[in-house]
Every structure is written in structure tokens, then in C-alpha cells.
Design an enzyme around this catalytic site. Structure first.
Site, PDB file in Angstrom:
ATOM      1  N   LYS A 162      -8.212 -11.580  33.751  1.00 34.96           N
ATOM      2  CA  LYS A 162      -7.876 -10.675  32.639  1.00 34.96           C
ATOM      3  C   LYS A 162      -8.577  -9.357  32.823  1.00 34.96           C
ATOM      4  O   LYS A 162      -9.812  -9.315  32.872  1.00 34.96           O
ATOM      5  CB  LYS A 162      -8.375 -11.283  31.315  1.00 34.96           C
ATOM      6  CG  LYS A 162      -7.327 -11.996  30.507  1.00 34.96           C
ATOM      7  CD  LYS A 162      -7.820 -12.123  29.064  1.00 34.96           C
ATOM      8  CE  LYS A 162      -7.357 -13.397  28.386  1.00 34.96           C
ATOM      9  NZ  LYS A 162      -8.055 -13.650  27.123  1.00 34.96           N
ATOM     10  N   ARG A 176      -6.291 -21.037  15.487  1.00 32.14           N
ATOM     11  CA  ARG A 176      -5.376 -20.296  14.612  1.00 32.14           C
ATOM     12  C   ARG A 176      -4.109 -21.137  14.433  1.00 32.14           C
ATOM     13  O   ARG A 176      -4.109 -22.096  13.694  1.00 32.14           O
ATOM     14  CB  ARG A 176      -5.060 -18.922  15.212  1.00 32.14           C
ATOM     15  CG  ARG A 176      -6.202 -17.950  15.071  1.00 32.14           C
ATOM     16  CD  ARG A 176      -6.062 -16.777  16.016  1.00 32.14           C
ATOM     17  NE  ARG A 176      -6.189 -17.225  17.404  1.00 32.14           N
ATOM     18  CZ  ARG A 176      -6.376 -16.416  18.436  1.00 32.14           C
ATOM     19  NH1 ARG A 176      -6.399 -15.114  18.258  1.00 32.14           N
ATOM     20  NH2 ARG A 176      -6.511 -16.904  19.648  1.00 32.14           N
ATOM     21  N   SER A 195      -7.549 -10.329  19.402  1.00 33.14           N
ATOM     22  CA  SER A 195      -8.002  -9.076  20.014  1.00 33.14           C
ATOM     23  C   SER A 195      -6.810  -8.288  20.546  1.00 33.14           C
ATOM     24  O   SER A 195      -6.764  -7.063  20.423  1.00 33.14           O
ATOM     25  CB  SER A 195      -8.964  -9.363  21.169  1.00 33.14           C
ATOM     26  OG  SER A 195     -10.116  -9.983  20.687  1.00 33.14           O
TER      27      SER A 195
HETATM   28  P1  ADP Z   1      -8.506 -13.541  21.369  1.00 31.89           P
HETATM   29  O1  ADP Z   1      -7.586 -14.736  21.402  1.00 31.89           O
HETATM   30  O2  ADP Z   1      -8.538 -12.860  20.048  1.00 31.89           O
HETATM   31  O3  ADP Z   1      -8.356 -12.602  22.538  1.00 31.89           O
HETATM   32  P2  ADP Z   1     -10.906 -14.690  22.593  1.00 31.89           P
HETATM   33  O4  ADP Z   1     -10.243 -14.985  23.895  1.00 31.89           O
HETATM   34  O5  ADP Z   1     -12.063 -13.781  22.609  1.00 31.89           O
HETATM   35  O6  ADP Z   1      -9.939 -14.141  21.458  1.00 31.89           O
HETATM   36  O7  ADP Z   1     -11.260 -16.083  21.893  1.00 31.89           O
HETATM   37  C1  ADP Z   1     -12.507 -16.567  21.564  1.00 31.89           C
HETATM   38  C2  ADP Z   1     -12.387 -17.687  20.539  1.00 31.89           C
HETATM   39  O8  ADP Z   1     -12.118 -17.125  19.264  1.00 31.89           O
HETATM   40  C3  ADP Z   1     -11.289 -18.713  20.777  1.00 31.89           C
HETATM   41  O9  ADP Z   1     -11.797 -19.976  20.403  1.00 31.89           O
HETATM   42  C4  ADP Z   1     -10.199 -18.268  19.811  1.00 31.89           C
HETATM   43  O10 ADP Z   1      -9.372 -19.350  19.448  1.00 31.89           O
HETATM   44  C5  ADP Z   1     -11.041 -17.787  18.653  1.00 31.89           C
HETATM   45  N1  ADP Z   1     -10.359 -16.833  17.773  1.00 31.89           N
HETATM   46  C6  ADP Z   1      -9.794 -15.668  18.114  1.00 31.89           C
HETATM   47  N2  ADP Z   1      -9.268 -15.036  17.028  1.00 31.89           N
HETATM   48  C7  ADP Z   1      -9.517 -15.843  15.960  1.00 31.89           C
HETATM   49  C8  ADP Z   1      -9.206 -15.792  14.571  1.00 31.89           C
HETATM   50  N3  ADP Z   1      -8.525 -14.765  14.061  1.00 31.89           N
HETATM   51  N4  ADP Z   1      -9.619 -16.808  13.769  1.00 31.89           N
HETATM   52  C9  ADP Z   1     -10.283 -17.855  14.307  1.00 31.89           C
HETATM   53  N5  ADP Z   1     -10.589 -17.986  15.613  1.00 31.89           N
HETATM   54  C10 ADP Z   1     -10.217 -16.999  16.432  1.00 31.89           C
END
Ligand code: ADP
Length: 161
Positions: A41, A90, A128
Site C-alpha cells: 500500500k 465495521r 481512512s
Molecule cells: P482503514 O480501513 O480505515 O484504512 P486501517 O487499515 O488503519 O483502517 O485499520 C485499522 C483497524 O481499524 C482495523 O481493525 C479496522 O477494521 C479498524 N477501523 C477502521 N475504521 C474503523 C471505524 N470507523 N470503526 C471501527 N473500526 C475501524
């Protein structure tokens, strides 16, 4: 002491992440937020920038540590003496991927447990990447990310256009 690790790419950190981190910090003695390098990524922010944004929004929390790591999550956990991985869930679409990851991490280290926390309803659509999609065209991201990092995200997204 019960230490939990919350891994992610955090590119950038959102209010959905923050909510999970704070809830985890109420359950465990210490939570280590770790920015993992994902060679597949290409991020908007560098790892150093992501760390700086996370530190800025979590600076007053005693039992939350922030780190980065280039390697396997289970190796990082061993270094820290941690046995619990926290993951946020989610929609159902997260489930399949997270299920596979949890089984893989457990295969790599059978002592490691993954604990899932449900997103709060108001953050269930938040990621994100959706924040970046809105920010790149100058849309309003208030309420989606902490106020103190909004201008950094708008500036960086628009300069990457
Ligand atoms: P994203 O999917 O937003 O790019 P990351 O790859 O940084 O996020 O994910 C890190 C963790 O945060 C994962 O376990 C993901 O499921 C969780 N996560 C991301 N967004 C949320 C949200 N809005 N509510 C709850 N958990 C979240």
C-alpha cells in the site's frame, strides 16, 4: 499487566480508530497503537507523519503508547510481551478479511488472541480511504477525524492531486 496491541495503517487516523483505541484503553492496562508498514500500500502520509498525527491527538493518554513496526505483527507482539490484538469491525465486509487475519496470526503464534470491538454506529461508514476521497476535493471532513489534524489532511490530499 494486560497489554493489547491495536495495529493498522492509520493513513490517516480517523475518529473511528480513536473510538476503538479509547474503548480498548478502558478494558486493558495498556494499549499500544502500532503503525504497520504495508509494502503493498502506498500511503498518502509517510509513517513518520502518521505517527506525528496520532501522537498529536493522543498525547494526554497515559496508558496508550504509539509505535511503528516494519515486520510481522506477531514478532512485534513478542517483543512487547503482548498477547492480545484489538481489531475494529465495521460492516460484514470487514469480517471475511479480519477472520482470515485472525486465523493466520493465531497460526503464526497460538498464544495470540484477536479481540474484536464493534464500531459505533456513527462511524460504521468511516474509513481512512473515504476521508481521503472527500479531502482531495476539499469536502468537509469535520466529525470524521479529530479537529487538530483536519488542515494537515486537506493540505496533503490536495497537494497529491
Ligand atoms: P482503514 O480501513 O480505515 O484504512 P486501517 O487499515 O488503519 O483502517 O485499520 C485499522 C483497524 O481499524 C482495523 O481493525 C479496522 O477494521 C479498524 N477501523 C477502521 N475504521 C474503523 C471505524 N470507523 N470503526 C471501527 N473500526 C475501524
Amino acid at each position: 499487566m494486560k497489554v493489547a496491541v491495536y495495529p493498522g495503517s492509520f493513513d490517516p487516523i480517523t475518529n473511528g480508530h480513536l473510538d476503538i483505541i479509547k474503548r480498548a484503553a478502558n478494558v486493558f492496562d495498556e494499549v499500544i497503537v502500532v503503525v504497520l508498514l504495508n509494502p503493498q500500500k502506498k500511503g498518502l502520509f509517510s509513517v513518520e507523519e502518521r505517527l506525528e498525527l496520532i501522537k498529536r491527538v493522543l498525547k494526554f493518554n497515559q496508558n496508550i503508547k504509539i509505535e511503528c513496526y516494519n515486520g510481522l505483527l506477531v514478532d512485534f507482539m513478542k517483543e512487547k510481551g503482548a498477547k492480545v490484538i484489538i481489531k475494529g469491525l465495521r460492516a460484514m465486509s470487514d469480517f471475511e478479511y479480519e477472520f482470515q487475519m485472525a486465523l493466520m496470526n493465531n497460526k503464526l503464534d497460538p498464544d495470540v488472541e484477536t479481540v474484536f470491538m464493534m464500531t459505533r454506529a456513527e462511524y460504521s461508514y468511516l474509513s481512512s480511504s473515504s476521508v481521503k476521497q472527500v479531502a482531495v476535493f476539499g469536502g468537509c471532513i469535520k466529525g470524521l477525524v479529530p479537529d487538530e489534524i483536519i488542515s494537515d489532511i486537506l493540505k496533503k490530499s490536495q497537494s497529491s492531486k
